[in-house]
Design a protein around this motif. Sequence first.
Motif, short mmCIF file in Angstrom:
data_model
loop_
_atom_site.label_atom_id
_atom_site.label_comp_id
_atom_site.label_asym_id
_atom_site.label_seq_id
_atom_site.Cartn_x
_atom_site.Cartn_y
_atom_site.Cartn_z
N ALA A 96 0.84 -1.20 0.00
CA ALA A 96 0.00 0.00 0.00
C ALA A 96 0.87 1.25 0.00
O ALA A 96 0.57 2.24 -0.69
CB ALA A 96 -0.92 -0.01 1.21
N LEU A 97 1.96 1.22 0.76
CA LEU A 97 2.86 2.36 0.83
C LEU A 97 3.50 2.64 -0.54
O LEU A 97 3.56 3.79 -0.99
CB LEU A 97 3.94 2.10 1.88
N LEU A 98 3.96 1.60 -1.20
CA LEU A 98 4.55 1.77 -2.52
C LEU A 98 3.54 2.30 -3.53
O LEU A 98 3.85 3.18 -4.34
CB LEU A 98 5.15 0.45 -3.00
N GLU A 99 2.30 1.80 -3.46
CA GLU A 99 1.28 2.27 -4.41
C GLU A 99 0.94 3.73 -4.16
O GLU A 99 0.69 4.49 -5.10
CB GLU A 99 0.02 1.40 -4.33
N ARG A 141 -1.69 16.37 -0.98
CA ARG A 141 -1.99 16.20 0.43
C ARG A 141 -2.70 14.88 0.76
O ARG A 141 -2.33 14.24 1.76
CB ARG A 141 -2.81 17.40 0.94
N PRO A 142 -3.69 14.43 -0.01
CA PRO A 142 -4.31 13.15 0.32
C PRO A 142 -3.31 11.99 0.36
O PRO A 142 -3.34 11.17 1.29
CB PRO A 142 -5.35 12.96 -0.78
N HIS A 143 -2.43 11.94 -0.61
CA HIS A 143 -1.45 10.84 -0.61
C HIS A 143 -0.41 11.02 0.50
O HIS A 143 0.08 10.03 1.05
CB HIS A 143 -0.79 10.71 -1.98
N GLN A 144 -0.11 12.26 0.84
CA GLN A 144 0.77 12.48 1.99
C GLN A 144 0.11 11.94 3.27
O GLN A 144 0.77 11.29 4.09
CB GLN A 144 1.06 13.98 2.15
N GLU A 145 -1.18 12.20 3.42
CA GLU A 145 -1.89 11.73 4.62
C GLU A 145 -1.96 10.21 4.64
O GLU A 145 -1.84 9.59 5.70
CB GLU A 145 -3.29 12.33 4.67
N VAL A 146 -2.16 9.61 3.47
CA VAL A 146 -2.18 8.14 3.40
C VAL A 146 -0.84 7.58 3.84
O VAL A 146 -0.78 6.61 4.63
CB VAL A 146 -2.54 7.68 1.97
N LEU A 189 2.40 4.63 7.74
CA LEU A 189 3.60 4.58 8.58
C LEU A 189 3.22 4.51 10.06
O LEU A 189 3.84 3.74 10.82
CB LEU A 189 4.47 5.81 8.31
N ALA A 190 2.20 5.26 10.45
CA ALA A 190 1.75 5.22 11.85
C ALA A 190 1.22 3.85 12.22
O ALA A 190 1.28 3.44 13.39
CB ALA A 190 0.68 6.29 12.07
N ALA A 191 0.68 3.13 11.22
CA ALA A 191 0.15 1.78 11.46
C ALA A 191 1.24 0.71 11.41
O ALA A 191 0.94 -0.48 11.55
CB ALA A 191 -0.94 1.46 10.44
N GLY A 192 2.48 1.13 11.19
CA GLY A 192 3.59 0.18 11.21
C GLY A 192 4.11 -0.26 9.87
O GLY A 192 4.90 -1.21 9.80
N ALA A 193 3.71 0.41 8.79
CA ALA A 193 4.23 0.03 7.48
C ALA A 193 5.75 0.17 7.46
O ALA A 193 6.30 1.13 7.99
CB ALA A 193 3.61 0.92 6.40
N ASP A 194 6.39 -0.78 6.84
CA ASP A 194 7.85 -0.80 6.76
C ASP A 194 8.32 0.18 5.70
O ASP A 194 8.08 -0.04 4.50
CB ASP A 194 8.32 -2.21 6.41
N PRO A 195 9.00 1.27 6.08
CA PRO A 195 9.42 2.28 5.09
C PRO A 195 10.53 1.79 4.18
O PRO A 195 10.83 2.42 3.16
CB PRO A 195 9.89 3.45 5.95
N LEU A 227 8.62 12.39 5.02
CA LEU A 227 7.91 11.47 5.92
C LEU A 227 8.62 10.12 5.97
O LEU A 227 8.79 9.53 7.05
CB LEU A 227 6.47 11.27 5.44
N LEU A 228 9.02 9.63 4.82
CA LEU A 228 9.69 8.33 4.75
C LEU A 228 11.07 8.39 5.40
O LEU A 228 11.47 7.45 6.10
CB LEU A 228 9.80 7.88 3.30
N SER A 229 11.77 9.47 5.19
CA SER A 229 13.10 9.62 5.81
C SER A 229 12.98 9.64 7.32
O SER A 229 13.78 9.00 8.03
CB SER A 229 13.76 10.92 5.33
N ALA A 230 11.97 10.35 7.84
CA ALA A 230 11.77 10.41 9.28
C ALA A 230 11.39 9.04 9.84
O ALA A 230 11.86 8.65 10.92
CB ALA A 230 10.67 11.43 9.61
#
Length: 204
Positions: free
Chosen positions: A140-143, A152-157, A162-168, A193-196
């Motif tokens: 989902a993160l890659l998509e 902004r919508p994709h930034q929020e996604v 990431l907050a739900a534990g997706a592996d960056p 976001l991904l770097s953080a």
Amino acid sequence: MRERDRRLLEAARRGDALEIRAALRDGAAVESRDEELRSPLLLAALGSHVEAARVLVEAGADPDAQDRRHDSPWLVTGVTGNVEMMRVLLPAGPDVTLRNRFGGTSVIPASERGHVSYVRAVLRETAIDVDHVNDLGWTALLEAVILGDGGRPHQEVVELLLAAGADPDLADADGVPPLRHAERRGFTEIAALLSAARAASPVT
């Protein structure tokens, strides 16, 4: 096809909850199928007909019944992003591991399309796998990064995943991680976001 089943399918396609009740009372099969193997509940979900879907769920309709394209009522909610429909289907016990024709679960198309409210709800209210990999080798993160527009919508996604534990660091089938995709596409906010998230990940 029996006329009563045809009535039910047409009523579901229109979202006519009263006619659905009438057809069911007359003996229509709740799991009747049209020529594309779409069930009444799938037709209601495709049309975002929430009340029609509610009637069908109460009658025992299967939220996982798949058609020729491998769509199901549950999977379709990720495409439409309809949170209310998602919640109507939850009492029916949908299989959140069910895969669409691309091998993805419902959170993947929702992330691709930037359905922020849906992604938030499905992550909070189900045990869906945030790092599920589809047949294309994408999570989902890659998509959200590869097929999103960086707005902004994709930034929020991305934030929600990431907050739900997706592996960056979970890379695609070619070994390219989300951060590199974001940088290549010029998505500065998503890259940050991904770097953080990567910086905050425990070293293994």
